[in-house]
Design an enzyme around this catalytic site. Structure first.
Site, PDB file in Angstrom:
ATOM      1  N   GLY A   1     -11.206  25.724   4.530  1.00 51.95           N
ATOM      2  CA  GLY A   1     -10.407  26.491   3.586  1.00 51.95           C
ATOM      3  C   GLY A   1     -10.971  26.428   2.184  1.00 51.95           C
ATOM      4  O   GLY A   1     -12.106  26.829   1.930  1.00 51.95           O
TER       5      GLY A   1
ATOM      6  N   GLU B   1     -20.369  21.164 -11.022  1.00 45.07           N
ATOM      7  CA  GLU B   1     -19.299  21.490 -10.076  1.00 45.07           C
ATOM      8  C   GLU B   1     -19.796  21.491  -8.636  1.00 45.07           C
ATOM      9  O   GLU B   1     -19.083  21.072  -7.719  1.00 45.07           O
ATOM     10  CB  GLU B   1     -18.670  22.837 -10.429  1.00 45.07           C
ATOM     11  CG  GLU B   1     -17.997  22.885 -11.792  1.00 45.07           C
ATOM     12  CD  GLU B   1     -16.985  21.780 -12.003  1.00 45.07           C
ATOM     13  OE1 GLU B   1     -16.366  21.330 -11.014  1.00 45.07           O
ATOM     14  OE2 GLU B   1     -16.813  21.350 -13.160  1.00 45.07           O
TER      15      GLU B   1
ATOM     16  N   HIS C   1      -4.257  30.049 -10.909  1.00 47.97           N
ATOM     17  CA  HIS C   1      -4.942  30.852  -9.894  1.00 47.97           C
ATOM     18  C   HIS C   1      -4.643  30.338  -8.489  1.00 47.97           C
ATOM     19  O   HIS C   1      -5.454  30.432  -7.591  1.00 47.97           O
ATOM     20  CB  HIS C   1      -6.450  30.899 -10.163  1.00 47.97           C
ATOM     21  CG  HIS C   1      -7.063  29.556 -10.422  1.00 47.97           C
ATOM     22  ND1 HIS C   1      -6.918  28.873 -11.604  1.00 47.97           N
ATOM     23  CD2 HIS C   1      -7.838  28.770  -9.632  1.00 47.97           C
ATOM     24  CE1 HIS C   1      -7.571  27.725 -11.544  1.00 47.97           C
ATOM     25  NE2 HIS C   1      -8.126  27.635 -10.355  1.00 47.97           N
TER      26      HIS C   1
ATOM     27  N   ASP D   1     -15.020  24.935  -2.592  1.00 46.10           N
ATOM     28  CA  ASP D   1     -14.962  26.072  -3.512  1.00 46.10           C
ATOM     29  C   ASP D   1     -15.041  25.607  -4.966  1.00 46.10           C
ATOM     30  O   ASP D   1     -14.551  24.528  -5.324  1.00 46.10           O
ATOM     31  CB  ASP D   1     -13.680  26.871  -3.298  1.00 46.10           C
ATOM     32  CG  ASP D   1     -13.666  27.575  -1.940  1.00 46.10           C
ATOM     33  OD1 ASP D   1     -14.685  27.491  -1.225  1.00 46.10           O
ATOM     34  OD2 ASP D   1     -12.642  28.200  -1.605  1.00 46.10           O
TER      35      ASP D   1
ATOM     36  N   GLU E   1     -13.267  30.758 -20.902  1.00 45.44           N
ATOM     37  CA  GLU E   1     -14.412  30.209 -21.635  1.00 45.44           C
ATOM     38  C   GLU E   1     -15.441  31.311 -21.855  1.00 45.44           C
ATOM     39  O   GLU E   1     -15.450  32.317 -21.145  1.00 45.44           O
ATOM     40  CB  GLU E   1     -15.060  29.054 -20.859  1.00 45.44           C
ATOM     41  CG  GLU E   1     -14.106  28.044 -20.277  1.00 45.44           C
ATOM     42  CD  GLU E   1     -13.253  27.347 -21.324  1.00 45.44           C
ATOM     43  OE1 GLU E   1     -13.586  27.441 -22.520  1.00 45.44           O
ATOM     44  OE2 GLU E   1     -12.242  26.736 -20.957  1.00 45.44           O
TER      45      GLU E   1
ATOM     46  N   ASP F   1     -44.823   2.007 -32.612  1.00 45.62           N
ATOM     47  CA  ASP F   1     -44.013   2.955 -31.834  1.00 45.62           C
ATOM     48  C   ASP F   1     -42.963   3.640 -32.702  1.00 45.62           C
ATOM     49  O   ASP F   1     -42.662   4.825 -32.521  1.00 45.62           O
ATOM     50  CB  ASP F   1     -43.304   2.234 -30.687  1.00 45.62           C
ATOM     51  CG  ASP F   1     -44.271   1.712 -29.645  1.00 45.62           C
ATOM     52  OD1 ASP F   1     -45.385   2.253 -29.542  1.00 45.62           O
ATOM     53  OD2 ASP F   1     -43.910   0.753 -28.936  1.00 45.62           O
TER      54      ASP F   1
END
Length: 469
Positions: free
Chosen positions: A190, A219, A168, A194, A201, A427
């Site tokens: 720029g 991300e 891409h 992103d 997926e 416990d």
């Protein structure tokens, strides 16, 4: 860019790994995986030089050691089974040792009010679900910093979000289903900030396939300037796992606040911490045997040791059982039915292997006959030779007959009376080789049920071969 000759890599494989009952084709696939993984995530310079065949040296070995150290594996420089297992896990596409460098130094956004735009939508989810997943992911970071985020519907935003596949045009192509799930760029102009998600997926809003909210939260950490964490419990850990609630660990909070400062909330958020096997203060929520192994549970995690692998395995409970809740309170194995039963509150789940059985969770009242005054189970174990299961609740215990499916008469009884020396509360507990192992706080009591005597008193984590406690 040249590749290492396949024959030389196979020779390397034969030297640095133990013998595997694998076909030549499988070995070739694994060799290819090792090379590509180290090139992508550990900056292996593939210049065609021969790999050392008789010594643990050379670029591949050094990068393998670097990768093993990052993931907390035994550092051997060899592509052993545990190393290959990690390499085959789905993960973020951002390198572990070399970020997507756009600017020198430690990049950060200079402004605290940022905009984001979702350029396109995956067909896997309704648009509203995608919007909600991304919004919640941003909220995780804004809750602990002065940052704010506003969604815009057109034009250029600080953070552009898109679903793409294959090549891409950002010099980091996706690889189809599995493997590299998504990537994001550090703050900058720029393409900076992103985030790209692999459209090959299957994105979901639950524990199946890949949870979009979970991946997006990771991300966006990169979009804000964070790199990967070596803490397996951190959201910024590179490998994908879904542990139910998506939340920032304390490691994530410390990292983002080091860049942008603390939030302006009067009460500062605190994130969960990942347990450390050799922490002298380590305690456990539940412990059980399972098919010959012993598994220890703490918060969101399990720990276990393997006779073939000396390191303690630590991972999310959801890796084995995504349908189980975090914070399990008790567990025991009923070997005759190959079942393990997990308890939290007044509910319990039965599992066989990695499968939660149909119809669970069930309540402890109708299944075991507990009175309504019992709100949760502290600990449990089952004697394989008698079919008797012991349930410990506060300072009392019940005994249940697995074959009659009823409580034995005369119970509950006092723990201190029948198990002298272990105290009034348990416990966690499990049975191994005829002995009961009771845990309370940081202590473990090895108890002989025949003589009703404590045989040894050790640290709770003594099973983990820690050098110092």
């Amino acid at each position: 860019m040249h590749s290492f000759p396949p024959l030389l890599l196979l020779l390397f494989w034969g030297v640095v790994s133990h013998s595997f009952p694998a076909t030549l084709e499988t070995q070739e696939q694994d060799v290819d995986l090792v090379q590509k993984y180290l090139e992508k995530y550990y900056n292996l310079k593939n210049d065609g030089r021969q790999v050392e065949k008789r010594r643990n040296s050379g670029p591949v070995v050094e990068k393998l050691k670097q990768m093993q150290e990052f993931f907390g594996l035994k550092v051997t420089g060899k592509p052993d089974a545990e190393t290959l297992k990690v390499m085959k896990q789905p993960r973020c596409g951002v390198p572990d040792v070399a970020q997507f460098v756009l600017t020198e130094g430690n990049p950060r956004w200079e402004q605290t009010h940022l905009t984001y735009r979702i350029e396109n939508y995956t067909p896997d989810l309704p648009r509203a679900d995608v919007d909600h997943a991304i919004e919640k992911a941003f909220q995780l970071w804004s809750n602990v910093t002065p940052l704010t985020f506003t969604k815009v519907s057109e034009g250029q935003a600080d953070i552009m979000i898109s679903f793409v596949r294959g090549d891409h045009r950002d010099n980091s192509p996706f690889d189809g289903p599995g493997g590299n799930l998504a990537h994001a760029f550090q703050p900058g102009p720029g393409i900076g900030g992103d985030a790209h998600f692999d459209e090959d997926e299957r994105w979901t809003n639950n524990f199946r396939e890949y949870n979009l909210h979970r991946v997006a939260a990771h991300e966006l950490g990169h979009s804000l300037g964070l790199s990967h964490s070596t803490d397996i419990g951190a959201l910024m850990y590179p490998s994908y796992t879904f542990s139910g609630d998506v939340q920032l660990a304390q490691d994530d909070i410390d990292g983002i606040q080091a860049i942008y400062g603390r939030s302006q909330n009067p009460v500062q958020p605190i994130g969960p911490q990942t347990p450390k096997a050799c922490d002298s203060k380590l305690t456990f929520d539940a412990i059980t045997t399972i098919r010959g192994e012993v598994m220890f549970f703490k918060d969101r995690f399990y720990m276990r040791t393997n006779p073939f692998y000396p390191e303690v395995e630590l991972n999310f409970i959801s890796v084995f059982w995504p349908q189980l809740p975090n914070g399990l309170e008790a567990a025991y194995e009923f070997a005759d039915r190959d079942e393990v039963r997990f308890f939290k509150g007044n509910k319990y789940w039965a599992v066989q292997g990695q499968n939660v059985l149909h119809g669970y969770p069930k309540d402890i009242y109708s299944s075991f006959g507990f009175p309504r005054t019992v709100k949760h189970i502290d600990a449990a174990l089952s004697e394989e030779n008698t079919g008797k299961t012991y349930f410990f609740v506060a300072n009392k215990y019940w005994r249940y007959d697995e074959y009659k499916r009823s409580m034995d008469p005369g119970y509950p009884k006092m723990i201190a009376h029948d198990f002298p020396g272990i105290g009034h509360k348990v416990d966690a507990v499990f049975m191994k080789d005829g002995f009961f192992y009771f845990f309370h706080g940081t202590r473990q009591y090895k108890f002989d049920p025949k003589t009703k005597r404590i045989l040894t008193l050790q640290k709770a984590n003594s099973w983990f071969n820690c050098r110092k406690n």
